[in-house]
Design a protein around this motif. Structure first.
Motif, mmCIF file in Angstrom:
data_model
loop_
_atom_site.group_PDB
_atom_site.id
_atom_site.type_symbol
_atom_site.label_atom_id
_atom_site.label_comp_id
_atom_site.label_asym_id
_atom_site.label_seq_id
_atom_site.Cartn_x
_atom_site.Cartn_y
_atom_site.Cartn_z
ATOM 1 N N LEU A 182 0.592 10.711 13.788
ATOM 2 C CA LEU A 182 0.306 10.100 12.913
ATOM 3 C C LEU A 182 -0.527 8.777 13.445
ATOM 4 O O LEU A 182 -0.618 8.794 14.339
ATOM 5 C CB LEU A 182 1.479 8.865 12.842
ATOM 6 N N GLU A 192 -3.076 5.908 12.785
ATOM 7 C CA GLU A 192 -3.764 4.530 11.647
ATOM 8 C C GLU A 192 -4.919 4.174 11.826
ATOM 9 O O GLU A 192 -4.964 4.676 12.738
ATOM 10 C CB GLU A 192 -2.686 3.297 12.121
ATOM 11 N N CYS A 217 -1.973 5.034 7.033
ATOM 12 C CA CYS A 217 -1.630 5.841 7.958
ATOM 13 C C CYS A 217 -1.541 7.683 7.873
ATOM 14 O O CYS A 217 -0.972 8.068 6.976
ATOM 15 C CB CYS A 217 -0.325 5.570 8.633
ATOM 16 N N MET A 230 9.375 6.345 6.116
ATOM 17 C CA MET A 230 8.433 6.176 6.700
ATOM 18 C C MET A 230 7.790 3.861 6.323
ATOM 19 O O MET A 230 8.718 4.028 5.960
ATOM 20 C CB MET A 230 7.259 6.204 5.109
ATOM 21 N N TRP A 282 6.205 1.247 8.401
ATOM 22 C CA TRP A 282 5.318 0.105 8.805
ATOM 23 C C TRP A 282 6.123 -1.288 10.080
ATOM 24 O O TRP A 282 6.561 -1.847 9.414
ATOM 25 C CB TRP A 282 4.555 -0.419 8.190
ATOM 26 N N ILE A 312 4.194 -2.057 0.166
ATOM 27 C CA ILE A 312 4.144 -0.386 1.581
ATOM 28 C C ILE A 312 3.778 0.491 0.408
ATOM 29 O O ILE A 312 4.404 0.562 -0.699
ATOM 30 C CB ILE A 312 5.409 -0.108 2.121
ATOM 31 N N GLN A 316 2.236 5.026 -1.124
ATOM 32 C CA GLN A 316 2.061 5.967 0.151
ATOM 33 C C GLN A 316 1.697 7.000 -1.048
ATOM 34 O O GLN A 316 1.924 6.529 -2.327
ATOM 35 C CB GLN A 316 3.707 6.704 0.755
ATOM 36 N N LEU A 361 0.019 6.955 4.241
ATOM 37 C CA LEU A 361 0.787 5.325 4.161
ATOM 38 C C LEU A 361 0.030 4.724 4.263
ATOM 39 O O LEU A 361 -0.786 4.407 4.645
ATOM 40 C CB LEU A 361 2.017 6.166 4.883
ATOM 41 N N CYS A 405 2.481 2.595 12.013
ATOM 42 C CA CYS A 405 2.584 3.667 11.426
ATOM 43 C C CYS A 405 4.541 4.095 11.925
ATOM 44 O O CYS A 405 4.043 5.048 13.586
ATOM 45 C CB CYS A 405 2.195 3.802 10.601
#
Length: 125
Positions: free
Chosen positions: A4, A6, A22, A33, A35, A69, A71, A78, A95
């Motif tokens: 991952l 960010e 992310c 997923m 944050w 949020i 995706q 993300l 993330c």
């Protein structure tokens, strides 16, 4: 191996906006997923999570209505759109991903298995 990464952090004035990204590799679209964020001297806290492969989201009360949020499965990315930022939002943002259906447990960072290295968000008053 799940990785991952960010990006998108920075310094903004109160009331401003940022969008964190992310990029995810090694995980499927069915991964939970989320944050998280961690301010200096404080414990890591959950900010938002998303149900794998859906648009169903959960938010901490402190950010509900200001953060979103989302995706993009095609881009393996993300996002966290942050609007109306406040000085108390200043923190390192992380993330997290997990192959289990734990997206409702975004307030418990200990059970999440994969983490990025974080991106710093600083909000000045």
């Amino acid at each position: 191996q799940v990785q991952l990464v960010e990006s998108g952090g920075g310094t903004v004035q109160a009331g401003g906006s940022l969008r964190l990204s992310c990029v995810v590799s090694g995980a499927t679209s069915r991964y939970s997923m989320a944050w998280f964020r961690q301010a200096v001297g404080k414990e890591r806290e959950g900010v938002a999570s998303i149900w794998p492969g859906s648009d169903i989201q959960l938010y901490d009360n402190s950010v509900r209505g200001r953060f979103t949020i989302s995706q993009d499965i095609a881009k393996n990315t993300l996002y966290l759109q942050m609007n109306d930022l406040k000085p108390e939002d200043s923190a390192m943002y992380y993330c997290a991903a997990d192959p289990g259906s734990i997206w409702t447990q975004y307030k418990n960072p200990r059970i999440w298995s994969h983490w990025g290295k974080g991106t710093q968000v600083t909000v000045s008053s």
